[in-house]
Design an enzyme around this catalytic site. Structure first.
Site, PDB file in Angstrom:
ATOM      1  N   HIS A 375     111.053  63.561  13.907  1.00 25.90           N
ATOM      2  CA  HIS A 375     111.688  63.242  15.189  1.00 25.90           C
ATOM      3  C   HIS A 375     110.679  62.677  16.180  1.00 25.90           C
ATOM      4  O   HIS A 375     109.457  62.827  16.025  1.00 25.90           O
ATOM      5  CB  HIS A 375     112.338  64.493  15.780  1.00 25.90           C
ATOM      6  CG  HIS A 375     111.339  65.584  16.071  1.00 25.90           C
ATOM      7  ND1 HIS A 375     110.533  65.586  17.190  1.00 25.90           N
ATOM      8  CD2 HIS A 375     111.008  66.692  15.377  1.00 25.90           C
ATOM      9  CE1 HIS A 375     109.747  66.644  17.185  1.00 25.90           C
ATOM     10  NE2 HIS A 375     110.015  67.334  16.075  1.00 25.90           N
ATOM     11  N   GLU A 451     112.983  73.252  11.362  1.00 26.31           N
ATOM     12  CA  GLU A 451     111.573  73.604  11.383  1.00 26.31           C
ATOM     13  C   GLU A 451     111.389  75.103  11.165  1.00 26.31           C
ATOM     14  O   GLU A 451     112.326  75.897  11.299  1.00 26.31           O
ATOM     15  CB  GLU A 451     110.963  73.181  12.733  1.00 26.31           C
ATOM     16  CG  GLU A 451     109.483  73.463  12.924  1.00 26.31           C
ATOM     17  CD  GLU A 451     108.599  72.888  11.818  1.00 26.31           C
ATOM     18  OE1 GLU A 451     108.621  73.452  10.699  1.00 26.31           O
ATOM     19  OE2 GLU A 451     107.901  71.902  12.076  1.00 26.31           O
TER      20      GLU A 451
END
Length: 571
Positions: A375, A451
């Site tokens: 990202h 994550e």
């Protein structure tokens, strides 16, 4: 044209096989479709259809090819039963009724296809792209003709001869009536029928452009009930020039922007406290990975080395870089125009290299290719703070949104991505959304791409963690089984989660190219597992914000890392 089934005395209705395909060089971009009708019993080619469609998406072209193929079959015998074979899982699943049709461009086309034959007379089967070469070649012939300002001509087509109808054990003949709809997908494929004695010679056709393959469309979970583990994600291929490893380096591939460089291990694995090695994986830019597109046929497979645009509900197919996106300089600026064309040409060359089949035997087919996009930056990235799945879930910063836009532009130019899958966290969904909007795709969310949870360390810098929890940090740096303070997730647990996610996605996207928008630790773990590297290798990789990496997975279980930490698109 009427077949035996139209005459009650001629015996039972015939059975046809319709193979159809469509592609868009740019998605949306110059597009075309191809369709072929075969005798199910003999494999003989009975009709061909192809047409240049102007600028539309890959999915629209595929549906137009389906409609043309069905119309051609109906003209041959309106009472026939038809088995449709396509390499677009999106079209096959939607027309089979297993996936909903959400996009407004797809609904009328699907409805039109369903009206050609009565319900129950048409069945749908997905096939690998390698088995759909005939329709694929026709689509490319149509696009090549359109690029020359001409209509596709059935009299000059060599698709039947070039493909040899070898897939599935068929041997097609050159005889039979071939219908070509050079006037529009809705005019009926058989309107331009050609007939000839078996073996009749045909004028040589101009070669199709092999550099512009079409990428098969692939649904995303958010749009369709995709197969378990289906994923896709938009990629941001490059990191800002000059971004240092410390900008994104944290510890052990952590998605944290933790600590000053002195507090962390370097990219080469400098020993850390307690003998541990630190990976540069914080929330900052570090390394980027590129993508490998699945090897494909000559159709316009929206493919390139990274990822590419796709139709509204499906993505483009591997192996094609968009010529239209070559770019041009300011009026009168020859140098700028030349530079833009050179850059686009370099993208195409890189895409072809990435999409090459590698050392694997050709009979394994195209691999499942994951283009791994980290990202864009968040407010925590430049501060180098731990930012996992258990913290504040920050959105992209202005810089991060700009990075995502650059990734989207690069992927649109290259044109490989067929589906986008993202982690459920805000920063990945936002990055994926920006890319998806540019590519005309929807975003599927996969929890396995999230994550690592850094527990009590969330939001802290590496130095702050060192000061507050020195023993826990030393243990964490020394062992992949150690958890962050407060019951976070160990890297061993993250590895197991990512491996399970990988297996689901490989099964769901065999032969396809999927953009996975994720974070530092999961992306490094994909690479580590593909290489068979030990857990400590996480400390020896740097991964930049908005970078691209790519891993291909073959049918025999082998994996190939094709790109890592590519940030060229950010420059």
């Amino acid at each position: 044209m009427t077949g035996a089934g139209a005459d009650p005395e001629a015996g039972p209705a015939r059975e046809f096989v319709v193979e159809a395909d469509g592609g868009s060089r740019g998605n949306p971009g110059p597009a075309g479709y191809g369709a072929v009708v075969l005798d199910a019993a003999t494999g003989e080619t009975l009709a061909e259809a192809a047409e240049y469609l102007g600028v539309v998406t890959n999915n629209v072209a595929e549906y137009r090819g389906l409609v043309a193929g069905l119309r051609a079959a109906r003209e041959l015998d309106p009472d026939a039963t038809v088995r449709v074979r396509m390499d677009s899982k999106l079209v096959v699943e939607q027309m089979s009724g297993r996936w909903k049709i959400k996009h407004p461009d797809m609904k009328p086309l699907a409805a039109e296809a369903a009206r050609v034959f009565p319900p129950g007379r048409v069945t749908y089967e997905w096939i690998p792209r390698a088995e759909n070469k005939h329709a694929d070649r026709l689509a490319n012939e149509a696009m090549d003709a359109g690029a020359r300002g001409e209509r596709w001509s059935p009299s000059t087509s060599t698709a039947d001869l070039d493909t040899g109808r070898s897939a599935g054990g068929r041997t097609a003949t050159d005889g039979g009536a071939r219908a070509g709809s050079g006037t529009g997908a809705e005019t009926g494929a058989a309107s331009a029928a050609r007939t000839g004695a078996p073996g009749a010679a045909r004028p040589p056709a101009e070669p199709t452009t092999p550099a512009e393959p079409k990428v098969p469309a692939e649904p995303t979970a958010s749009a369709e009930p995709t197969a378990p583990g289906a994923t896709g994600s938009a990629a941001d291929p490059t990191a800002a020039p000059g971004a240092s490893a410390s900008d994104t380096a944290g510890t052990r591939g952590v998605e944290a922007d933790a600590g000053p460089p002195a507090a962390r291990g370097d990219a080469t694995g400098t020993p850390g406290p307690a003998g541990g090695r630190r990976a540069g994986a914080v929330e900052g830019p570090a390394a980027v990975g590129g993508a490998r597109s699945a090897s494909g046929g000559s159709a316009v497979r929206d493919g390139a080395g990274a990822a590419g645009p796709a139709g509204p509900e499906a993505g483009p197919r591997p192996d094609a870089a968009s010529k239209a996106a070559a770019g041009s300089g300011a009026p009168g600026s020859a140098g700028s125009s030349t530079s833009s064309r050179a850059a686009a040409s370099a993208d195409v060359r890189a895409a072809r290299t990435v999409a090459s089949p590698g050392w694997g035997p050709p009979d394994m087919g195209a691999p499942a290719t994951f283009v791994l996009l980290r990202h864009g930056e968040t407010p925590l990235t430049p501060q180098k703070r731990f930012s996992g799945s258990g913290g504040s879930d920050p959105s992209l910063s202005a810089a991060g949104r700009e990075q995502a836009e650059k990734v989207a532009a690069s992927l649109a130019r290259r044109g490989t991505v067929q589906a986008i899958v993202a982690s459920p966290l805000a920063r990945t969904r936002e990055t994926a959304g920006i890319v998806a909007a540019r590519l005309g795709l929807e975003v599927a969310v996969e929890d396995g791409l999230r994550e690592t949870d850094f527990g009590a360390w969330e939001g802290l810098t590496f130095g702050e963690v060192r000061e507050r929890y020195p023993d826990d940090l030393n243990a964490w740096l020394s062992s992949p089984d150690a958890e962050p303070t407060g019951g976070g997730e160990s890297f061993a647990a993250t590895g197991a989660r990512v491996a399970a996610t990988r297996d689901r996605l490989v099964a769901a996207y065999a032969g396809r190219t999927v953009l996975l928008v994720s974070h530092v630790t999961p992306i490094k773990t994909f690479v580590r597992l593909a290489l068979g590297a030990p857990p400590e290798s996480l400390f020896r990789m740097e991964l930049s914000a908005a970078s691209l990496s790519a891993v291909a997975y073959y049918a025999d279980g082998g994996a190939s890392v094709r790109l890592f930490n590519d940030t060229s698109h950010l420059r």
